[in-house]
Design a protein around this motif. Structure first.
Motif, PDB file in Angstrom:
ATOM      1  N   ALA A   1      25.291  -6.356 -13.053  1.00  0.00           N
ATOM      2  CA  ALA A   1      24.777  -7.683 -13.366  1.00  0.00           C
ATOM      3  C   ALA A   1      23.901  -8.124 -12.199  1.00  0.00           C
ATOM      4  N   THR A   2      22.960  -9.023 -12.466  1.00  0.00           N
ATOM      5  CA  THR A   2      22.024  -9.438 -11.424  1.00  0.00           C
ATOM      6  C   THR A   2      21.576 -10.873 -11.664  1.00  0.00           C
ATOM      7  N   GLY A   3      21.160 -11.546 -10.601  1.00  0.00           N
ATOM      8  CA  GLY A   3      20.678 -12.916 -10.720  1.00  0.00           C
ATOM      9  C   GLY A   3      20.115 -13.416  -9.413  1.00  0.00           C
ATOM     10  N   GLY A   4      19.273 -14.444  -9.504  1.00  0.00           N
ATOM     11  CA  GLY A   4      18.690 -15.011  -8.293  1.00  0.00           C
ATOM     12  C   GLY A   4      17.470 -15.848  -8.592  1.00  0.00           C
ATOM     13  N   LEU A   5      16.521 -15.849  -7.668  1.00  0.00           N
ATOM     14  CA  LEU A   5      15.307 -16.654  -7.764  1.00  0.00           C
ATOM     15  C   LEU A   5      14.242 -15.942  -8.596  1.00  0.00           C
ATOM     16  N   ALA A   6      13.417 -16.760  -9.264  1.00  0.00           N
ATOM     17  CA  ALA A   6      12.255 -16.258  -9.984  1.00  0.00           C
ATOM     18  C   ALA A   6      11.064 -17.143  -9.648  1.00  0.00           C
ATOM     19  N   TYR A   7       9.886 -16.562  -9.682  1.00  0.00           N
ATOM     20  CA  TYR A   7       8.674 -17.322  -9.414  1.00  0.00           C
ATOM     21  C   TYR A   7       7.540 -16.695 -10.210  1.00  0.00           C
ATOM     22  N   GLY A   8       6.510 -17.496 -10.520  1.00  0.00           N
ATOM     23  CA  GLY A   8       5.403 -16.961 -11.301  1.00  0.00           C
ATOM     24  C   GLY A   8       4.253 -17.927 -11.394  1.00  0.00           C
ATOM     25  N   SER A   9       3.085 -17.397 -11.739  1.00  0.00           N
ATOM     26  CA  SER A   9       1.874 -18.200 -11.880  1.00  0.00           C
ATOM     27  C   SER A   9       1.564 -18.396 -13.358  1.00  0.00           C
ATOM     28  N   LEU A  10       1.540 -19.652 -13.778  1.00  0.00           N
ATOM     29  CA  LEU A  10       1.237 -20.017 -15.152  1.00  0.00           C
ATOM     30  C   LEU A  10      -0.137 -20.682 -15.210  1.00  0.00           C
ATOM     31  N   LYS A  11      -1.003 -20.161 -16.067  1.00  0.00           N
ATOM     32  CA  LYS A  11      -2.334 -20.728 -16.242  1.00  0.00           C
ATOM     33  C   LYS A  11      -2.402 -21.466 -17.573  1.00  0.00           C
TER      34      LYS A  11
END
Length: 273
Positions: free
Chosen positions: A165-175
């Motif tokens: 199992a895994t988990g944590g922070l996410a980030y991304g660029s939305l246009k």
């Protein structure tokens, strides 16, 4: 003269040669690794539009027939790379992993501030003709790239196969891009185009399975759910020609399925028996 008889082969004590130890390769998960992946994502944007009068700054209450909210798919392929470190303690494996991904996810929706006699959606038109539907907004959104920084923890169902199992922070660029269209008081069409990009910070959680191909190479299949939260994505205005504007607020979530391959640094661990 005494004669000493020669010893026969049968009289000699047998000689035994010790067999070499058996070398057994131990499947070790501890160490740094890097790899690549590819897959597909099923994204979803829940975007709402609020209209306002640019002359007064007051919000506009759209009449019946208006479209101010839409949930639309943002699906597409993804590809990228990952790096991490594992610690193995018995049948348990713990680790950290970070990845960065290119994304082809995109989607579209249309909105409308509906025309009405003396309505606020067509400023300056007291009696809009039937050909005038109101002030419309065509919206396009795309996830340009994203990444995660996660903890991993799992159990070895066999020395070569890890469920985790895994988990944590996410980030991304939305246009977000949009075209706002309306008419002037003399029925002249007018429109404005605008776009913006924003890097969002959110969270992710998921699970996967990884199997050793050799001591250094492994393959995995992984699912992640990602939420980049709600944000103000775009503001457009027809002012000063027509005193009306639109603000867009979006909430992006994503379902990610990807397959990958990893290379773990370090040689094989050999046990002697």
């Amino acid at each position: 003269m005494a004669v000493i008889p020669a010893a026969s082969a049968a009289d000699l004590a047998p000689r035994y040669t010790k067999a070499p130890p058996v070398m057994v390769e131990v499947w070790n998960w501890t160490g740094f690794y890097i790899g690549g992946n590819a897959g597909y994502s099923w994204g979803r944007s829940n975007s709402d539009v609020s209209y306002f009068n640019t002359a007064t700054g007051l919000p506009i209450v759209p009449p019946a027939g208006s479209i101010t909210s839409a949930a639309f798919d943002m699906d597409g392929g993804i590809a990228g790379g990952q790096a991490g470190y594992n610690w193995q303690t018995g049948s348990w494996v713990w680790g950290v992993e970070a990845d960065i991904q290119w994304s082809g996810e995109k989607g579209r929706a249309n909105y409308l501030c509906s025309a009405a006699v003396g309505g606020p959606c067509t400023p300056g038109l007291t009696a809009p003709p039937l050909s005038v539907v109101g002030t419309s907004l065509a919206l396009d959104q795309s996830l340009e790239w994203f990444g995660t920084a996660r903890l991993r923890g799992g159990f070895l169902v066999s020395p070569r196969v890890l469920l985790y199992a895994t988990g944590g922070l996410a980030y991304g660029s939305l246009k977000t891009s949009g075209t706002l269209s309306g008419v002037t008081a003399n029925l002249t069409p007018v429109s404005v185009f605008g776009s913006s990009s924003e890097t969002r910070l959110g969270w992710t959680v998921g699970a996967g399975v990884e199997g050793k191909i050799t001591q250094n190479w492994s393959a995995k299949l992984e699912y992640l759910y990602m939420d980049l939260g709600r944000y103000d994505s775009l503001t457009l205005s027809l002012a000063p020609v027509v005193p009306i504007g639109a603000r867009v607020s979006s909430h992006f979530t994503d379902h990610i399925l990807r397959a990958g391959i990893n290379y773990q640094f370090g040689g094989p661990v050999i046990a002697k028996y």
